[in-house]
Every structure is written in C-alpha cells, then in structure tokens.
Scaffold this motif. Structure first.
Motif, PDB file in Angstrom:
ATOM      1  N   ILE A  29       4.976  92.432  51.445  1.00 36.28           N
ATOM      2  CA  ILE A  29       4.683  93.833  51.750  1.00 36.28           C
ATOM      3  C   ILE A  29       5.684  94.352  52.770  1.00 36.28           C
ATOM      4  CG2 ILE A  29       2.960  95.445  52.679  1.00 36.28           C
ATOM      5  CD1 ILE A  29       0.787  93.493  51.789  1.00 36.28           C
ATOM      6  N   THR A  56       4.383 100.290  51.193  1.00 35.41           N
ATOM      7  CA  THR A  56       3.418 101.299  51.614  1.00 35.41           C
ATOM      8  C   THR A  56       4.009 102.699  51.599  1.00 35.41           C
ATOM      9  OG1 THR A  56       3.975 101.020  53.974  1.00 35.41           O
ATOM     10  CG2 THR A  56       2.175  99.665  53.077  1.00 35.41           C
ATOM     11  N   LYS A 122      -5.603  98.883  40.665  1.00 34.63           N
ATOM     12  CA  LYS A 122      -5.883  97.534  41.166  1.00 34.63           C
ATOM     13  C   LYS A 122      -4.770  96.616  40.679  1.00 34.63           C
ATOM     14  CE  LYS A 122     -10.878  98.101  41.582  1.00 34.63           C
ATOM     15  NZ  LYS A 122     -10.787  98.257  43.042  1.00 34.63           N
ATOM     16  N   LEU A 128      -4.344  87.430  43.662  1.00 40.26           N
ATOM     17  CA  LEU A 128      -5.010  88.292  44.638  1.00 40.26           C
ATOM     18  C   LEU A 128      -5.186  89.685  44.044  1.00 40.26           C
ATOM     19  CD1 LEU A 128      -2.809  87.284  47.692  1.00 40.26           C
ATOM     20  CD2 LEU A 128      -5.136  86.475  47.244  1.00 40.26           C
ATOM     21  N   GLU A 129      -6.155  90.428  44.584  1.00 37.34           N
ATOM     22  CA  GLU A 129      -6.386  91.804  44.128  1.00 37.34           C
ATOM     23  C   GLU A 129      -6.119  92.774  45.268  1.00 37.34           C
ATOM     24  OE1 GLU A 129      -9.831  93.152  41.527  1.00 37.34           O
ATOM     25  OE2 GLU A 129     -10.358  94.114  43.433  1.00 37.34           O
ATOM     26  N   PHE A 130      -5.262  93.753  44.989  1.00 39.54           N
ATOM     27  CA  PHE A 130      -4.946  94.808  45.941  1.00 39.54           C
ATOM     28  C   PHE A 130      -5.355  96.148  45.335  1.00 39.54           C
ATOM     29  CE2 PHE A 130      -1.966  91.371  46.575  1.00 39.54           C
ATOM     30  CZ  PHE A 130      -1.845  91.263  47.959  1.00 39.54           C
ATOM     31  N   THR A 131      -6.152  96.915  46.077  1.00 42.59           N
ATOM     32  CA  THR A 131      -6.526  98.254  45.632  1.00 42.59           C
ATOM     33  C   THR A 131      -5.629  99.270  46.306  1.00 42.59           C
ATOM     34  OG1 THR A 131      -8.831  97.625  45.288  1.00 42.59           O
ATOM     35  CG2 THR A 131      -8.357  99.974  45.513  1.00 42.59           C
ATOM     36  N   VAL A 132      -4.977 100.098  45.495  1.00 46.55           N
ATOM     37  CA  VAL A 132      -4.031 101.096  45.992  1.00 46.55           C
ATOM     38  C   VAL A 132      -4.773 102.391  46.292  1.00 46.55           C
ATOM     39  CG1 VAL A 132      -1.946 102.423  45.456  1.00 46.55           C
ATOM     40  CG2 VAL A 132      -2.213 100.081  44.571  1.00 46.55           C
ATOM     41  N   THR A 144      -1.962 102.836  50.922  1.00 45.11           N
ATOM     42  CA  THR A 144      -2.477 101.641  51.588  1.00 45.11           C
ATOM     43  C   THR A 144      -2.845 100.623  50.518  1.00 45.11           C
ATOM     44  OG1 THR A 144      -4.793 102.353  51.606  1.00 45.11           O
ATOM     45  CG2 THR A 144      -3.405 103.028  53.477  1.00 45.11           C
ATOM     46  N   PHE A 145      -2.943  99.361  50.939  1.00 45.49           N
ATOM     47  CA  PHE A 145      -3.370  98.286  50.046  1.00 45.49           C
ATOM     48  C   PHE A 145      -4.601  97.621  50.650  1.00 45.49           C
ATOM     49  CE2 PHE A 145       1.285  98.551  49.529  1.00 45.49           C
ATOM     50  CZ  PHE A 145       1.339  98.877  48.187  1.00 45.49           C
ATOM     51  N   MET A 147      -7.797  94.858  50.415  1.00 50.27           N
ATOM     52  CA  MET A 147      -8.229  93.601  49.816  1.00 50.27           C
ATOM     53  C   MET A 147      -9.697  93.382  50.138  1.00 50.27           C
ATOM     54  SD  MET A 147      -4.985  91.087  50.604  1.00 50.27           S
ATOM     55  CE  MET A 147      -5.584  89.862  49.435  1.00 50.27           C
TER      56      MET A 147
END
Length: 238
Positions: A29, A56, A122, A128-132, A144-145, A147
C-alpha cells in the motif's frame, strides 16, 4: 496477520506491506518517494511475495515508487480513476513544482498494468479482503481500504490522507475540498467501530475511538456540523 510499515522519503509517507503471515503473498500500500528499498527489505525479511500495489490516492509522495516496485515484482497497481493522471503528471496534481533535484530522483509514469478502483469494491488479494471506500476531499480520487475483524485482529482502516492521529488531510491543493473531506469523514469513518485501527498515510497509528473522542474534525462532523471554519487543528499531508 502481518503488517510491515515504514515511513519513506522526503515526506515520511507510510508504506505498508500486508500479508496473512510471514512467508506468504502480500499487498503493498502506497509505495511513495524512496520506498522501493524499504519494500525490498521487508519482502526479504518476511519472505513475502507481492501480488499487487494499491494506492490511497495519486499524490507523488504516495506513488513515486510504483513503477519500480510493480516492475520488480510484475504486479498491477490499483488506483481510483480520478487520480490516475497524477502518476504521469505529479506537478499538475500539486499545482506547483516540487523541485528539479527531487524530480530527478523520481520515475514518473504508469506501471505496465494499472487497474481502477471503484467505491464499494471488494478486492480479494493475497488471501485478504479489502473494501474500497471512495473518500474525496484531499484529492478527487482518494480512497480508503478497510479490512474486517479477523480472529484476534481488530478491524483495520488504511486511511491514506483522509484521517490522521489528531488531524486530517490538507485540502488546499488541486482537487482538494473541505466540504468533501468532512462529508467523507462522516460517511466513511463515523460508522466504524471504535476498535478500528487506523493506519494512515503519515504519522502514528490510532483508532476510530481515539479520533472520535479527540480529533476536532471528526468531532465536528459527529456533531452534525459541516462548516469549514469550525475546526482549528492543522491539516497534514502533501
């Protein structure tokens, strides 16, 4: 979970490598100014295999090492479409020159594989899962990301230059907007649990609970005020 972070370059921008554990795939990141060496050191130390770079926002202090890092590991970079132009034209993004000596150290441009982020997406990367969450205000394409909580790990927000410990991102550069950043704080940050760990683009980590209690900008929007003059704390970021 493994999170290896370090401040890089002239602006002390936090770069993070995130993996399920040492010896596994990872996501990088915000590899900013002079971050490539730190990335390689963390990769070797923790025996990681990068699979993606996620950004970001597009300011040069967050993207300056994207080309060499993506090239070294043959991975894509993800960025919001409204900030994509900044990778190729960093001075336009700042509305001023950042100086020829510094520019001489930068590899300006896009990596070979650029993918665009969307609000609510997502990303399933490195297991791993990152929600935008689109969070304009510092720039038009800031995100933002998030988790989710997992095992003994609290929820995490990689906030970029939206939210810092005690402050928020500056809004006086091209694309910045105080009303927008206050709206983003209200929409993205206020609904989060107090236990959420905030890993920002500059400075130390904090939590949503700490910022809800002490950050003048978050307190302002929590009180339902969006007038730009209500908070007095200095803002940060490039």
């Amino acid at each position: 979970m493994l999170i290896a972070g370090f401040p890089a370059g002239a602006w002390g921008t936090n770069c993070y490598l995130v993996a399920p554990a040492a010896g596994e795939e990872c996501v990088i990141i915000d590899p900013g100014h002079q971050a490539a060496r730190g990335v390689e050191e963390a990769v070797r130390k923790h025996r990681l295999k990068p699979v993606a770079v996620v950004l970001t926002h597009g300011h040069i202090d967050h993207v300056a090492s994207v080309v060499p890092v993506c090239g070294a590991h043959d991975v894509p970079a993800w960025i919001h479409p409204e900030d994509r132009y900044m990778m190729g034209d960093p001075e336009k993004a700042l509305g001023r020159s950042i100086g020829m000596p510094l520019m001489g150290e930068l590899t300006v441009g896009e990596p070979d594989d650029v993918r665009e982020l969307a609000d609510g997406a997502k990303l399933e990367l490195a297991g791993l899962e990152f929600t935008v969450s689109h969070a304009p205000g510092h720039t038009k394409g800031s995100v933002t990301f998030g988790m989710p909580e997992a095992a003994d790990v609290p929820p995490i927000l990689f906030s970029g230059d939206l939210l810092f410990a005690g402050s928020i991102g500056r809004t006086d550069l091209p694309g910045g907007d105080m009303a927008e950043i206050l709206d983003s704080l209200a929409r993205v940050c206020l609904p989060l649990d107090d236990s959420t760990v905030v890993l920002s683009g500059h400075g130390p980590q904090t939590t949503i609970g700490q910022e809800r209690a002490t950050n003048p900008y978050l307190r302002q929007v929590a009180a339902g005020r969006r007038d730009s003059g209500a908070a007095e704390a200095p803002r940060r970021g490039m």
